[in-house]
Motif scaffolding. Structure first.
Motif, PDB file in Angstrom:
ATOM      1  N   LEU A 210      32.983  18.799  26.127  1.00 40.61           N
ATOM      2  CA  LEU A 210      31.539  18.991  26.188  1.00 40.61           C
ATOM      3  C   LEU A 210      31.118  19.970  25.097  1.00 40.61           C
ATOM      4  N   CYS A 211      30.024  19.665  24.422  1.00 43.75           N
ATOM      5  CA  CYS A 211      29.574  20.518  23.322  1.00 43.75           C
ATOM      6  C   CYS A 211      28.156  21.007  23.573  1.00 43.75           C
ATOM      7  N   ASN A 212      27.980  22.325  23.400  1.00 46.55           N
ATOM      8  CA  ASN A 212      26.655  22.921  23.553  1.00 46.55           C
ATOM      9  C   ASN A 212      25.881  22.685  22.255  1.00 46.55           C
ATOM     10  N   THR A 213      25.487  21.430  22.074  1.00 44.21           N
ATOM     11  CA  THR A 213      24.787  21.034  20.852  1.00 44.21           C
ATOM     12  C   THR A 213      24.051  19.749  21.180  1.00 44.21           C
ATOM     13  N   GLY A 220      27.430  13.710  12.552  1.00 42.66           N
ATOM     14  CA  GLY A 220      28.711  13.323  11.967  1.00 42.66           C
ATOM     15  C   GLY A 220      29.903  13.733  12.809  1.00 42.66           C
ATOM     16  N   ALA A 221      29.821  14.897  13.450  1.00 41.81           N
ATOM     17  CA  ALA A 221      30.958  15.419  14.215  1.00 41.81           C
ATOM     18  C   ALA A 221      31.329  14.477  15.361  1.00 41.81           C
ATOM     19  N   PHE A 222      30.326  13.783  15.910  1.00 43.53           N
ATOM     20  CA  PHE A 222      30.587  12.933  17.077  1.00 43.53           C
ATOM     21  C   PHE A 222      31.288  11.635  16.712  1.00 43.53           C
ATOM     22  N   SER A 223      31.346  11.342  15.404  1.00 46.78           N
ATOM     23  CA  SER A 223      32.036  10.113  14.999  1.00 46.78           C
ATOM     24  C   SER A 223      33.552  10.323  15.019  1.00 46.78           C
ATOM     25  N   LEU A 224      33.993  11.584  15.139  1.00 46.82           N
ATOM     26  CA  LEU A 224      35.428  11.860  15.009  1.00 46.82           C
ATOM     27  C   LEU A 224      36.224  11.620  16.282  1.00 46.82           C
ATOM     28  N   SER A 225      35.578  11.724  17.439  1.00 46.75           N
ATOM     29  CA  SER A 225      36.346  11.531  18.674  1.00 46.75           C
ATOM     30  C   SER A 225      35.440  11.053  19.796  1.00 46.75           C
ATOM     31  N   PRO A 226      35.916  10.048  20.549  1.00 46.54           N
ATOM     32  CA  PRO A 226      35.116   9.542  21.677  1.00 46.54           C
ATOM     33  C   PRO A 226      35.049  10.541  22.835  1.00 46.54           C
ATOM     34  N   LYS A 227      35.864  11.609  22.763  1.00 43.53           N
ATOM     35  CA  LYS A 227      35.855  12.628  23.828  1.00 43.53           C
ATOM     36  C   LYS A 227      34.630  13.542  23.757  1.00 43.53           C
ATOM     37  N   PHE A 228      34.038  13.655  22.556  1.00 43.71           N
ATOM     38  CA  PHE A 228      32.930  14.596  22.352  1.00 43.71           C
ATOM     39  C   PHE A 228      31.690  14.137  23.124  1.00 43.71           C
ATOM     40  N   LEU A 229      31.078  15.055  23.869  1.00 40.81           N
ATOM     41  CA  LEU A 229      29.875  14.713  24.629  1.00 40.81           C
ATOM     42  C   LEU A 229      28.867  15.867  24.515  1.00 40.81           C
ATOM     43  N   PRO A 230      27.745  15.643  23.771  1.00 36.03           N
ATOM     44  CA  PRO A 230      26.776  16.736  23.628  1.00 36.03           C
ATOM     45  C   PRO A 230      25.927  16.905  24.892  1.00 36.03           C
ATOM     46  N   ILE A 231      25.870  18.141  25.418  1.00 40.32           N
ATOM     47  CA  ILE A 231      25.083  18.381  26.636  1.00 40.32           C
ATOM     48  C   ILE A 231      24.105  19.543  26.417  1.00 40.32           C
ATOM     49  N   GLY A 232      23.888  19.931  25.152  1.00 40.38           N
ATOM     50  CA  GLY A 232      23.070  21.107  24.864  1.00 40.38           C
ATOM     51  C   GLY A 232      21.628  20.746  24.529  1.00 40.38           C
ATOM     52  N   PRO A 233      20.809  21.743  24.218  1.00 32.76           N
ATOM     53  CA  PRO A 233      21.151  23.169  24.268  1.00 32.76           C
ATOM     54  C   PRO A 233      21.151  23.700  25.708  1.00 32.76           C
ATOM     55  N   LEU A 234      22.107  24.580  26.003  1.00 27.73           N
ATOM     56  CA  LEU A 234      22.143  25.221  27.323  1.00 27.73           C
ATOM     57  C   LEU A 234      21.141  26.359  27.304  1.00 27.73           C
ATOM     58  N   SER A 427      14.419  12.315  29.898  1.00 28.62           N
ATOM     59  CA  SER A 427      14.943  11.093  29.271  1.00 28.62           C
ATOM     60  C   SER A 427      15.763  11.410  28.020  1.00 28.62           C
ATOM     61  N   GLY A 428      16.000  12.702  27.752  1.00 31.80           N
ATOM     62  CA  GLY A 428      16.717  13.100  26.536  1.00 31.80           C
ATOM     63  C   GLY A 428      18.198  12.750  26.579  1.00 31.80           C
ATOM     64  N   GLN A 429      18.792  12.644  25.390  1.00 35.98           N
ATOM     65  CA  GLN A 429      20.196  12.252  25.275  1.00 35.98           C
ATOM     66  C   GLN A 429      21.132  13.207  26.017  1.00 35.98           C
ATOM     67  N   SER A 430      20.930  14.517  25.879  1.00 38.73           N
ATOM     68  CA  SER A 430      21.824  15.473  26.540  1.00 38.73           C
ATOM     69  C   SER A 430      21.708  15.390  28.061  1.00 38.73           C
ATOM     70  N   SER A 431      20.474  15.159  28.563  1.00 39.27           N
ATOM     71  CA  SER A 431      20.286  15.014  30.018  1.00 39.27           C
ATOM     72  C   SER A 431      21.022  13.791  30.535  1.00 39.27           C
ATOM     73  N   ASN A 433      23.654  12.445  29.167  1.00 46.44           N
ATOM     74  CA  ASN A 433      25.089  12.740  29.107  1.00 46.44           C
ATOM     75  C   ASN A 433      25.533  13.611  30.276  1.00 46.44           C
ATOM     76  N   LEU A 434      24.675  14.548  30.681  1.00 45.38           N
ATOM     77  CA  LEU A 434      25.000  15.419  31.813  1.00 45.38           C
ATOM     78  C   LEU A 434      25.125  14.590  33.092  1.00 45.38           C
ATOM     79  N   SER A 435      24.182  13.672  33.311  1.00 50.26           N
ATOM     80  CA  SER A 435      24.238  12.813  34.511  1.00 50.26           C
ATOM     81  C   SER A 435      25.517  11.985  34.514  1.00 50.26           C
ATOM     82  N   PHE A 436      25.824  11.448  33.350  1.00 56.07           N
ATOM     83  CA  PHE A 436      27.039  10.646  33.196  1.00 56.07           C
ATOM     84  C   PHE A 436      28.279  11.492  33.558  1.00 56.07           C
ATOM     85  N   PHE A 437      28.307  12.733  33.070  1.00 53.22           N
ATOM     86  CA  PHE A 437      29.439  13.623  33.314  1.00 53.22           C
ATOM     87  C   PHE A 437      29.565  13.957  34.794  1.00 53.22           C
ATOM     88  N   MET A 438      28.445  14.227  35.466  1.00 47.79           N
ATOM     89  CA  MET A 438      28.514  14.568  36.896  1.00 47.79           C
ATOM     90  C   MET A 438      28.964  13.365  37.734  1.00 47.79           C
TER      91      MET A 438
END
Length: 442
Positions: A210-213, A220-234, A427-431, A433-438
């Motif tokens: 999980l990335c606070n971003t 670009g950073a998210f293209s490097l690994s499918p594990k990366f999940l942005p959930i920010g800004p906190l 409806s934001g992308q990080s929100s 992703n957070l729902s998906f993670f929970m």
């Protein structure tokens, strides 16, 4: 089926404790159960610094010993890491057992750690508990650490993490160029670099990083690994995780200053400033002839600040505080700009407040963050050092004056603020992703 129950273990330094506590509060707000593990030493510190609000009662605090004696120097991070790694893994299973026994309906379903706490994912893995990493640095820093084996293989760095030659590289075609002298682990002892390499392997046990971003900030950073999940800004407000007492009197002082007039100066929770640089900064603030708030932190062992103010420093226009409610200061209408070391937490807080930056990075990932601020997002300017390695008072005055009349930078800062905050709206992308993670944690 009970609700998801997260066990959160940060590395006990302010820059790791804060984002993980903010994330814990966010999970609690969404109805998850959260237990937060402090070391006994940092729990005592955070408690003495005060602060206890109702929201935070939703996060349960428990402690484990870090294995050091009370009088040991915990600002020696290598010593702290080795001690924790040799004592805490044996104690964690019992803690988990006790927590589960106290609430059989809601047993721990997932362990979340920050970097250097990967050993807890190993413990969880053996007990059949899922794991995730919350990275307190940028996704780009995490991507560079994950790329170490490839960088060694390609001959860009040696086995000690040092650049084999001075050059600019791209970790992926969609990422900005990176100076090999500015990898986040530069300036570390070999023991740290070896630890990081081993840690990155251990962190593979975490299903999500999980990335606070946000995706827009560093796509670009998210293209490097499918594990990366942005959930920010906190942005949850936590006053329960601060290691120093915040000076809130400066907010009243801010109320009395003209709009967009105040220069805020803070170099974070770890940076130790060179005495000559401290002196130039003080005299630079005098030269500015503008109101300022300057955070001069007590040293990490709680003693007074080690640097002496120069005799000819007046500081009459400013306010000097030991530790400050940074988010409130940054979002105050009187604020004009932020002179920062560009730590990731400070960078995000500045972005979310729409404030232009003056960048003076000191170490680790701060150089990468400066590149984003100055070259990619273009919401700030760099303070350049002279031939003796010092940012001079004249340079400080010149750059502040330039920044404060640059309407383009101001406009971009406000636009980036809006785009970043949009990610945590419903409806934001990080929100999403957070729902998906929970859901995954259930």
């Amino acid at each position: 089926m009970g609700r998801p129950h997260f066990l959160c273990l940060p590395l006990p330094i302010q820059g790791h404790v804060n984002p993980l506590m903010q994330f814990s509060l966010l999970l609690a707000k969404h109805g998850c159960k959260v237990t937060f593990v402090h070391t006994e030493f940092s729990h005592k510190r955070a408690n003495t610094a005060g602060g206890d609000n109702k929201e935070e009662a939703q996060v349960e605090l428990v402690t484990l010993p870090d294995g050091l004696d009370p009088q040991d120097d915990r600002s020696d991070v290598a010593k702290l890491l080795l001690s924790m790694k040799s004592t805490m893994p044996a104690l964690l299973p019992k803690l988990i057992q006790d927590i589960d026994a106290s609430d059989v309906e809601n047993k721990i379903t997932c362990i979340i750690v920050t970097i250097n706490m990967g050993w807890a994912l190993e413990v969880g893995h053996k007990l059949g508990i899922k794991g995730a990493l919350l990275c307190p640095a940028s996704a780009t820093s995490l991507a560079s650490a994950a790329s170490i084996p490839k960088l060694i293989q390609d001959g860009i760095i040696d086995s000690q993490g040092l650049a084999t030659k001075k050059q600019e590289i791209q970790l992926s075609p969609t990422m900005p160029k990176m100076d090999t002298a500015h990898f986040p682990w530069r300036g570390f002892k070999k023991i740290f670099f070896d630890n990081l390499v081993q840690e990155m392997q251990t962190l593979e046990l975490g299903e999500w990083w999980l990335c606070n971003t946000t995706y827009d900030l560093e796509p670009g950073a998210f293209s490097l690994s499918p594990k990366f999940l942005p959930i920010g800004p906190l942005v949850e407000n936590s006053n329960r995780s601060s290691f120093w007492e915040e000076d809130t009197a400066c907010l009243e002082w801010l109320d009395q200053q003209p709009a967009q007039s105040v220069v805020y100066v803070s170099f974070g929770s770890l940076a130790v400033m060179d005495p000559n640089q401290f002196k130039e900064l003080a005299l630079g603030l005098d030269l500015l002839d503008k109101p300022f708030i300057w955070v001069v932190r007590p040293s990490n062992d709680g003693k007074e600040n080690v640097n002496a103010y120069p005799d000819d420093f007046h500081g009459s226009k400013g306010k000097i505080v030991g530790w400050a409610p940074q988010k409130k200061i940054l979002s105050h209408p009187s604020l004009a700009c932020f002179i920062s070391h560009c730590g990731w937490n400070s960078t995000l807080e500045g972005i979310c407040a729409g404030v232009p930056f003056l960048c003076s990075p000191c170490t680790t990932d701060q150089f990468l963050n400066r590149n984003y601020i100055c070259d990619v997002w273009k919401i700030g300017v760099g303070l350049e050092k002279d031939e003796s390695g010092i940012v001079s008072r004249e340079e400080i005055r010149k750059k502040v004056d330039e920044l404060l009349v640059d309407e383009d930078i101001k406009a971009r800062s406000l636009k980036l603020k809006e785009m970043t905050i949009d990610n945590i709206q419903e409806s934001g992308q990080s929100s999403k992703n957070l729902s998906f993670f929970m859901d995954w944690a259930k």
